[in-house]
Design an enzyme around this catalytic site. Structure first.
Site, PDB file in Angstrom:
ATOM      1  N   LYS A  76      50.346   5.911  81.074  1.00  0.00           N
ATOM      2  CA  LYS A  76      49.892   6.257  79.813  1.00  0.00           C
ATOM      3  C   LYS A  76      50.129   7.679  79.190  1.00  0.00           C
ATOM      4  O   LYS A  76      49.533   8.519  80.017  1.00  0.00           O
ATOM      5  CB  LYS A  76      48.840   5.672  79.105  1.00  0.00           C
ATOM      6  N   SER A 151      45.976   0.640  71.447  1.00  0.00           N
ATOM      7  CA  SER A 151      46.784   1.892  71.403  1.00  0.00           C
ATOM      8  C   SER A 151      47.737   1.828  72.590  1.00  0.00           C
ATOM      9  O   SER A 151      48.839   2.614  72.570  1.00  0.00           O
ATOM     10  CB  SER A 151      46.088   3.119  71.444  1.00  0.00           C
ATOM     11  N   SER A 175      41.794  -0.978  73.198  1.00  0.00           N
ATOM     12  CA  SER A 175      43.234  -0.192  73.575  1.00  0.00           C
ATOM     13  C   SER A 175      43.832  -0.657  74.825  1.00  0.00           C
ATOM     14  O   SER A 175      44.972  -0.380  74.968  1.00  0.00           O
ATOM     15  CB  SER A 175      43.203   1.417  73.318  1.00  0.00           C
TER      16      SER A 175
END
Lengths: 485, 122
Positions: A76, A151, A175
């Site tokens: 990420k 997210s 998320s």
């Protein structure tokens, strides 16, 4: 190759069936072929990946490899990576190359895992649909007109489309678990303090926690184990030994006490999602679990408490983005104040600005007690709800999200409606508990996520329960048709 | 009815820029003026044409969190760390090496080891 489990890949590498370089090449080719449709990867690090894979092949032939050595993963874009841009989904950091590695990055490097690139995400992890990214929205591989969740939407979509066997994520209010649910994969967020936050760009420090995405619980266990551990550089890191998560996967779950919070099965839950969860509950009963109803009476307060705590902490954390030391700087500032205001005004997107302003308001003179302190008190009430529940049950089970993946743009203009898509996941962050989402069927052709919550440090138990379910079902092996070849 | 009081607020913020929230009304309503003040406090340049949208969004969010005020939290200790961990102490020794050049390498503007900003004092 892309359908293999991590232990199959590790075995193949050791048996010389394929090399780590070949493995990296095959996933890089999948990214190149399929990601233009998904927009899940913002930076591909092909050259560095092949170099790392070459080094992994050497380790494998020297016999000093560990389980993740030579295994590709996507990272990420919130985790700092030395020499590789870390943009965190923001124009503010579009040109930011971190001068150091996050602890998680370093640990995965040391294990010999091969980073293929960095994944798209909501700007500074603020979003539930991946639509707030400066780099454009990520598409859900099950339906390209729908969101992948957020997210960590890039990581979830990439693993769902099998562009990488593993991906990292972070979870501040859901998320990891919410996108895992909407994309039909496995995602786990451990106990707060388990994964180091050093070099993980801060959103809401008392809630942020790193975690893992994979097709299955068995695969996620291996990545999570490599990410966890005490870190002196993170002041909230917990100094407790990390269990070998994969060793307990096959434990029996006969007599396991599962609690279904009645608040999570009420109004607003899509009937198709409810039906899939009901079927999964039946599956757990067949495996020997004992299911009972429980109550988490303060559940409805979780989202409002979160939308005080998270913006307050983000307004403070994001004050470091000032156009002076790193990141975006506006053109020709008139004076220092203009430099701050325009760099931040131009560098941040609308949702980040909204949250900074809410947080600024909540923390301003005369309002701190009414908002932040109040929310922190409510947080304790929520934590006590869970403590009482865990006196009676071992695992809490429910839907991860109230609906399946929604359409791109559907909730983009209405922040509060968007916030409510995390209604079942947020309380877990407020309490700091470990939670995971696993695929549990489909509703209207879209994946349904099953949410499992454990007591503090029960990661091993969670993974074990998820694994036993995945031994009895095959939802986690489903790949969206367009990405199955 | 509970009113916010200033106990625990940072010392430097001795001014109050917002009207007191009244918990008798559940709908929070911020006007464009308030948005402009908040944006100024947060050092965020917001275009005037966007004031109205932000006013509506922020009012929606603040109205939504107003439900917290319906909960009696008398005597409830605010929660800071989920497992009640406290700050660790370490020996007061130098643990980091000098990486100034590396850190300044990513700054928008530096000169002679200093970060450059527009002139503050004439």
């Amino acid at each position: 190759m892309f359908q293999k489990t991590i232990s199959e890949l590790a075995k193949g590498l050791r048996a010389g069936e394929f090399s780590s370089v070949e493995l990296a090449q095959s996933f890089l080719a999948r990214i190149q072929a399929h990601d233009p449709q998904l927009n899940s990867v913002v930076t591909v690090t092909a050259e560095a990946a092949l170099a790392a894979a070459g080094a992994a092949d050497e380790r494998l032939s020297n016999g000093d490899a560990v389980l993740l050595t030579g295994i590709p993963y996507l990272h990420k874009d919130i985790f700092c990576t030395e020499g590789v841009r870390t943009a965190c989904g923001s124009r503010m950091l579009d040109s930011f190359e971190a001068p150091y590695d996050a602890t998680v990055t370093l640990k995965l490097k040391e294990a010999g895992a091969v980073m293929l690139g960095k994944t798209n995400m909501d700007e500074f992890a603020m979003g539930s649909s991946n639509e707030t990214s400066f780099y454009g929205p990520v598409k859900n591989p099950w339906d390209l007109e729908r969101v992948p969740g957020g997210s960590s939407g890039g990581s979830a979509a990439a693993v769902a489309a099998r562009l990488a066997p593993l991906a990292t994520g972070t979870d501040t209010g859901g998320s990891i678990r919410q996108p895992a649910a909407l994309c039909g994969i496995t995602g786990i967020k451990p106990t707060y303090g388990r994964v180091s936050r050093y070099g993980m760009i801060a959103f809401a420090s008392s809630l942020d926690q790193g975690g893992a995405f994979a097709a299955s619980a068995a695969d996620a266990a291996l990545l999570l184990e490599a990410m966890c551990g005490f870190d002196e550089r993170d002041s909230t890191s917990l100094d407790r030994p990390v269990e070998a998560y994969s060793e307990r996967l096959d434990d029996g779950i006969d007599g396991l006490r599962i609690g279904l919070p009645k608040e999570y099965f009420g109004e607003g839950l899509d009937p198709g999602v409810a039906a899939a969860i009901d079927t999964a509950v039946g599956e757990f009963e067949k495996l020997g679990a004992v299911v009972r109803d429980i109550s988490l009476p303060n559940s409805s307060l979780a989202v409002p408490a979160y939308y005080v705590v998270a913006p307050a902490e983000c307004s403070s954390n994001l004050s470091r983005m000032d156009g002076v030391r790193f990141g975006y700087r506006c053109e020709d500032p008139r004076d220092l104040e203009d430099l701050y205001m325009r760099s931040r005004g131009e560098g941040f997107g609308a949702e980040v600005k909204r949250r900074i302003m809410v947080g600024t308001y909540a923390l301003s003179a005369g309002y701190y007690d009414a908002y932040y302190l109040k929310a922190q008190q409510v947080r304790r009430l929520i934590r006590e709800d869970f403590a009482q529940a865990f006196a009676e049950v071992d695992i809490i089970l429910g839907p991860t999200t109230p609906t399946t993946a929604f359409k791109l743009g559907e909730k983009a203009d209405d922040p509060v409606t968007m916030y409510l898509s995390d209604i079942y996941t947020i309380a877990v962050n407020l309490a700091g508990l470990p939670g995971m989402s696993i695929p549990a069927g489909f509703a209207g052709g879209l994946p349904v996520g099953l949410h499992l919550v454990g007591d503090y440090f029960a990661e091993s138990r969670l993974l074990n329960v998820a694994h036993r379910y995945q031994q009895a079902t095959d939802w986690h092996t489903r790949v969206p048709a367009a990405f199955g070849a | 009815m509970r009113h916010p009081h200033t106990h625990g607020s940072p010392k430097y913020a001795t001014f109050c820029v917002f009207p007191k929230p009244s918990h008798e009304i559940t709908r929070m309503s911020l006007d464009k003026e308030a948005v402009s003040r908040i944006a100024q406090l947060a050092r965020l340049r917001v275009d005037e044409s966007e004031y109205e949208l932000y006013a509506r969004n922020l009012s929606d969010i603040l109205s939504f969190v107003e439900q917290l005020n319906a909960v009696d939290t008398t005597g409830v200790e605010p929660m800071a760390h989920p497992v009640e961990a406290s700050q660790r102490l370490r020996p007061d020794e130098v643990s980091e090496t000098d990486q100034r050049a590396q850190f300044q390498g990513i700054a928008p503007r530096v000169e002679a080891g200093l970060y450059l900003v527009p002139k503050v004092i004439e």
